[in-house]
Design a protein around this motif. Structure first.
Motif, short mmCIF file in Angstrom:
data_model
loop_
_atom_site.label_atom_id
_atom_site.label_comp_id
_atom_site.label_asym_id
_atom_site.label_seq_id
_atom_site.Cartn_x
_atom_site.Cartn_y
_atom_site.Cartn_z
N SER A 79 116.55 -14.09 -123.50
CA SER A 79 117.43 -15.10 -122.92
C SER A 79 117.04 -15.36 -121.46
O SER A 79 116.29 -14.60 -120.86
N GLY A 80 117.57 -16.44 -120.90
CA GLY A 80 117.39 -16.70 -119.47
C GLY A 80 116.43 -17.82 -119.13
O GLY A 80 116.36 -18.25 -117.98
N MET A 81 115.66 -18.31 -120.11
CA MET A 81 114.74 -19.41 -119.85
C MET A 81 114.67 -20.30 -121.07
O MET A 81 114.71 -19.83 -122.20
N ASP A 82 114.62 -21.61 -120.84
CA ASP A 82 114.37 -22.56 -121.91
C ASP A 82 113.63 -23.75 -121.32
O ASP A 82 113.35 -23.80 -120.12
N LYS A 83 113.29 -24.71 -122.16
CA LYS A 83 112.49 -25.83 -121.68
C LYS A 83 113.24 -26.70 -120.68
O LYS A 83 112.63 -27.34 -119.84
N GLY A 84 114.56 -26.71 -120.78
CA GLY A 84 115.35 -27.48 -119.81
C GLY A 84 115.23 -26.91 -118.41
O GLY A 84 114.99 -27.62 -117.44
N ARG A 85 115.40 -25.59 -118.29
CA ARG A 85 115.27 -24.94 -116.99
C ARG A 85 113.84 -25.08 -116.46
O ARG A 85 113.63 -25.29 -115.26
N ALA A 86 112.88 -24.93 -117.36
CA ALA A 86 111.50 -25.08 -116.96
C ALA A 86 111.22 -26.48 -116.41
O ALA A 86 110.52 -26.65 -115.40
N LEU A 87 111.80 -27.49 -117.06
CA LEU A 87 111.58 -28.87 -116.61
C LEU A 87 112.24 -29.12 -115.26
O LEU A 87 111.64 -29.77 -114.38
N HIS A 88 113.45 -28.64 -115.07
CA HIS A 88 114.10 -28.78 -113.76
C HIS A 88 113.23 -28.18 -112.65
O HIS A 88 113.09 -28.75 -111.57
N ALA A 89 112.64 -27.01 -112.93
CA ALA A 89 111.80 -26.35 -111.93
C ALA A 89 110.56 -27.18 -111.62
O ALA A 89 110.13 -27.28 -110.46
N LEU A 90 109.96 -27.80 -112.64
CA LEU A 90 108.77 -28.63 -112.42
C LEU A 90 109.10 -29.85 -111.57
O LEU A 90 108.33 -30.23 -110.68
N VAL A 91 110.23 -30.49 -111.85
CA VAL A 91 110.64 -31.66 -111.08
C VAL A 91 110.79 -31.30 -109.61
O VAL A 91 110.34 -32.03 -108.71
N SER A 92 111.40 -30.15 -109.35
CA SER A 92 111.57 -29.71 -107.96
C SER A 92 110.23 -29.36 -107.32
O SER A 92 109.95 -29.76 -106.19
N GLU A 93 109.40 -28.63 -108.04
CA GLU A 93 108.11 -28.20 -107.50
C GLU A 93 107.23 -29.37 -107.09
O GLU A 93 106.61 -29.35 -106.03
N PHE A 94 107.14 -30.38 -107.95
CA PHE A 94 106.26 -31.51 -107.69
C PHE A 94 106.96 -32.68 -107.00
O PHE A 94 106.35 -33.72 -106.78
N GLU A 95 108.23 -32.48 -106.66
CA GLU A 95 109.01 -33.53 -106.00
C GLU A 95 108.85 -34.85 -106.76
O GLU A 95 108.58 -35.91 -106.18
N ALA A 96 109.02 -34.75 -108.08
CA ALA A 96 108.80 -35.91 -108.94
C ALA A 96 109.82 -37.01 -108.67
O ALA A 96 111.01 -36.74 -108.50
N GLY A 97 109.32 -38.23 -108.69
CA GLY A 97 110.20 -39.38 -108.51
C GLY A 97 110.59 -40.03 -109.82
O GLY A 97 111.36 -40.99 -109.84
N ALA A 98 110.09 -39.48 -110.93
CA ALA A 98 110.43 -39.96 -112.27
C ALA A 98 109.89 -38.93 -113.27
O ALA A 98 108.98 -38.17 -112.95
#
Length: 281
Positions: free
Chosen positions: A192-211
């Motif tokens: 438990s503790g990780m799923d694709k949703g959390r992983a995606l949120h982290a990627l958006v933050s890391e790359f400062e994605a605009g979309a």
């Protein structure tokens, strides 16, 4: 391109306008590679390298977010070579394996992974008994290190075996504090503790994605779809793409675009790359 949501065309136009601030994240099985009886031979679509290379030239970043171990996806997808090509555009390919617990990038070239939880080892020892109890003793067990998957695709009646196994394995997993991810004729159990949703949120933050565009095909991708909808609610341009099949329909109600399997995914990504290129030429 046919849109399956009321505002799909508007969402697509918004991510195209975002252009080089766009993060494109994709599942592997059923999305970049076809679903096959033996997951060990589920090689990436033959056009994927070229299409991802073209897309990388136009967007902020590309990520593969999968339930498979990262090393396995790198081998089946030839993603080392894809990463080399993407690097020529000054971009980075990210592979997140085991639902985000493992990480590889084309810049650092090594898989970073936590230690397997002891509960997984205990469950693996119990699986033969659990499979007999569910009337599916010949289901195939795939050990993944941080997870274990039980496949019914090779059985005589795979759908019926899956329905019998799911409640038995869910109970066993919860007793051990583990998470269950049902998929296309597969039940995967992991920490438990990780799923694709959390992983995606982290990627958006890391790359400062605009979309964000996310492409997936089955139940394991639902948390990523939900994460995208959360980001959309904040005003971020997003697009959800379902790689459709006759076996799984869970994502269709959430998707903005539905395509026909990996062939359709390749066509969609090529069109997206070209539309972004033209928009920002």
């Amino acid at each position: 391109m046919e849109f399956s949501s009321a505002d799909g065309a508007e969402q697509y136009a918004a991510v195209v306008r975002a252009g080089r601030r766009l993060l494109v994240a994709l599942d592997f099985d059923g999305t970049l590679s076809p679903i096959v009886d033996d997951p060990a031979v589920a090689h990436i679509h033959p056009d994927a390298g070229e299409v991802l290379d073209r897309l990388a030239a136009e967007v902020r970043s590309i990520a593969v977010v999968t339930g498979r171990p990262a090393r396995q996806v790198l081998a089946l997808g030839g993603l080392d070579e894809v990463g080399d090509a993407i690097a020529e555009h000054g971009r980075e390919l990210v592979v997140l394996g085991q639902y985000g617990n493992e990480r590889w990038t084309s810049a650092h070239r090594r898989v970073v992974s936590p230690k397997p939880p002891p509960a997984i080892s205990g469950l693996i020892l119990a699986l033969p008994h659990l499979l007999r109890r569910a009337g599916a003793p010949e289901a195939w067990i795939e050990e993944k290190g941080l997870a274990v998957a039980v496949h019914t695709r090779r059985l005589a009646d795979p759908a019926a075996a899956f329905e019998r196994l799911l409640p038995v394995l869910t109970e066993a997993a919860r007793e051990r504090g583990l998470s269950v991810e049902p998929g296309r004729l597969v039940v995967e159990i992991r920490a438990s503790g990780m799923d694709k949703g959390r992983a995606l949120h982290a990627l958006v933050s890391e790359f400062e994605a605009g979309a964000v565009v996310f492409v997936g095909d089955d139940l394991g991708d639902v948390p990523a779809f939900e994460a995208v909808l959360e980001l959309r609610a904040t005003g971020l341009p997003t697009l959800l793409v379902c790689s459709g099949s006759d076996e799984e329909s869970a994502l269709r109600a959430l998707a903005d675009v539905e395509v026909a399997g990996p062939d359709g995914v390749m066509a969609f990504l090529a069109e997206l790359a070209e539309d972004v290129r033209i928009r920002h030429a």
